[in-house]
Design a protein around this motif. Structure first.
Motif, short mmCIF file in Angstrom:
data_model
loop_
_atom_site.label_atom_id
_atom_site.label_comp_id
_atom_site.label_asym_id
_atom_site.label_seq_id
_atom_site.Cartn_x
_atom_site.Cartn_y
_atom_site.Cartn_z
N GLY A 34 0.80 -1.22 0.00
CA GLY A 34 0.00 0.00 0.00
C GLY A 34 0.83 1.27 0.00
O GLY A 34 0.43 2.29 -0.57
N ASN A 70 3.30 1.91 -1.68
CA ASN A 70 3.77 2.27 -3.03
C ASN A 70 2.95 3.39 -3.65
O ASN A 70 3.41 4.07 -4.57
N LEU A 71 1.72 3.59 -3.17
CA LEU A 71 0.92 4.70 -3.67
C LEU A 71 1.63 6.02 -3.42
O LEU A 71 1.83 6.82 -4.34
N TRP A 127 -0.83 12.66 3.14
CA TRP A 127 0.22 11.72 3.54
C TRP A 127 0.98 12.21 4.76
O TRP A 127 1.22 11.46 5.71
N LEU A 148 -5.19 4.00 3.74
CA LEU A 148 -5.47 4.29 2.34
C LEU A 148 -6.79 5.02 2.16
O LEU A 148 -6.91 5.93 1.34
N TYR A 197 -6.34 8.56 3.39
CA TYR A 197 -5.57 9.31 2.39
C TYR A 197 -6.44 9.69 1.20
O TYR A 197 -6.44 10.85 0.75
N ALA A 198 -7.21 8.72 0.68
CA ALA A 198 -8.06 8.98 -0.49
C ALA A 198 -9.11 10.05 -0.18
O ALA A 198 -9.36 10.94 -1.00
#
Length: 467
Positions: A105, A107-108, A366, A403, A406-407
């Motif tokens: 994850g 890597n996003l 982030w 995630l 973050y999104a």
């Protein structure tokens, strides 16, 4: 490192890339963080960023100064908090993100960081080419960019200790360049009362420049721990924090103010304007600028290399990259940066401004998640070994909670985005300014804390350090 003696360490190639730094090889002092962040910021890109205040946002000089100070002060606070993570964990910044987002994850955000590094490297190459072109019209901007790239590659290939050593040497040079700029422009060019009082206050312009100043600092968050990870874990958090804070803050504010001043005199190509408006000593500033650019570009290249290796190692967990991998990846990144630099140099200021803003949108959620997790959720206690396990160890392959937070953090910013020529959100049109970063923080912080507390994750009792 091959040797633990600090004086001789820069004479050999650094052998580590993304692996944890053993305790036996920890070295360095907190004041090294002041010198690296001060010296690396006194460069043309900082100067051009400050010029946005007057040349793009139309602020008067006093309001430009206030916006620059406020924006950098806010952003440097977050940047310095990231710096304190390096000695504690002994790994690069983006490897540590696996503790929040999971092994795959992460890597996003690592991918976004790679784009950031290429963008900043590209920007520096354009300015490096312009500096050499200003010194001699026989050297094209493209040729100057290639020379800048080659020198940066050498520094990155040697590695961590050489980067720190160069930045210690450059402190007096950086101070001298700032003094020359502030003294020579008024004396040589002269500043009329009309020029000095040009521009005016506008809420949109002021907040826009505050945002740019904060972004400048927050953009360092993905690589700030890269340059503190060799320090001993017993270093005081306050020492690493304040040396990073004041180094990056002072190193950014002063050249940005000089840029805002020159921005009153030239709407475009402020580097050439500074050369012209400092008269017979302009050549000296251009040489200093070129040296500063190659130094800062080495930092961008080094961070981009670490992130690229981090991304690749996710899919080849047995890989143990060393100096050879660092050199090969660095060459690839720099080739891409040179190709982009030769394509954008004609509309550099506008392209750079839009790129800056796009970074802001993706970095804010982030940095909020990373800092909240480190300081409030786990309180610095991570199982470093799990960062390198294919299944993610105690952190898993994906952390859906991080995630999702973050999104959502990025999504709520979209209506407030203001990037002319790319996308302007409906609320940004209504407000006539960009507050997406404030909205992103205001939503991401409570959302992540709420999600984490709703489902507590197992936390190791101590930091695992490879001895």
């Amino acid at each position: 490192m091959v040797a633990t003696d600090e004086a001789g360490a820069a004479a050999v190639l650094e052998k580590h890339t993304i692996a944890p730094i053993p305790l036996t090889e920890r070295h360095g002092r907190p004041r090294d963080l002041f010198t690296i962040w001060f010296s690396s910021n006194v460069m043309p890109l900082t100067f051009v960023t400050g010029a946005l205040a007057t040349a793009v946002y139309g602020l008067s000089l006093p309001w430009a100064v206030v916006a620059i100070v406020v924006g950098n002060g806010l952003g440097a606070f977050l940047m310095a908090l990231h710096s304190a993570q390096g000695p504690r964990l002994g790994v690069p910044q983006m490897i540590q993100s696996r503790g929040q987002f999971g092994y795959i994850g992460a890597n996003l955000v690592v991918g976004i960081a790679i784009i950031m590094y290429v963008g900043f490297a590209t920007s520096n190459l354009v300015l490096g080419g312009q500096a050499l072109n200003a010194l001699s019209p026989h050297i094209s901007v493209d040729a100057g960019a290639i020379v800048c790239a080659a020198i940066s590659l050498v520094i990155t290939t040697v590695g961590y200790d050489l980067i720190h050593k160069i930045n210690r040497w450059l402190v007096p040079v950086a101070v001298a360049s700032l003094i020359i700029g502030f003294v020579a422009v008024p004396l040589v060019h002269g500043i009329s009362a009309k020029e000095l009082h040009a521009g005016s206050y506008s809420f949109a312009g002021f907040l826009g420049m505050v945002s740019i100043g904060a972004l400048w600092q927050i953009a360092y968050a993905p690589y700030v721990s890269d340059y503190s990870r060799y320090m001993h874990p017993e270093e005081k958090v306050s020492s690493t924090f304040w040396n990073s804070y004041w180094g990056c803050n002072l190193g950014s504010i002063v050249p940005m103010i000089l840029g805002a001043l020159v921005g009153l005199l030239a709407a475009t190509n402020q580097v050439a304007a500074l050369d012209r408006d400092t008269g017979g000593i302009g050549w000296l500033l251009m040489i200093i600028f070129f040296v500063a650019i190659t130094n800062t570009n080495a930092l961008n290249l080094y961070g981009g290399m670490l992130c690229t290796i981090t991304f690749g190692q996710t899919f080849r967990s047995a890989m143990r990259p060393g100096a050879r991998a660092r050199a090969g990846v660095s060459v690839a990144i720099m080739v891409v940066s040179v190709l982009i630099a030769t394509a954008i140099k004609g509309n550099f200021l506008a392209d750079y401004n839009n790129f800056d803003l796009l970074l802001f949108y993706f970095l804010i959620p982030w940095t909020a998640i990373n800092l909240l997790d480190f300081y409030l959720v786990r309180r610095g206690r991570y199982d470093v070994g799990s960062f390198f396990q294919p299944d993610g160890g105690v952190y898993g392959r994906f952390d859906v909670r991080a995630l999702v937070a973050y999104a959502v953090g990025v999504a709520v910013e979209v209506p407030f985005w203001d990037t002319p020529g790319l996308y302007v959100g409906p609320l940004a049109k209504d407000l006539q300014t960009d507050i997406s970063w404030l909205v992103g923080l205001a939503v991401t912080v409570p959302l992540y804390l709420l999600i984490v507390r709703a489902r507590r994750e197992r936390t190791p009792e101590a930091v695992a350090v490879v001895a």
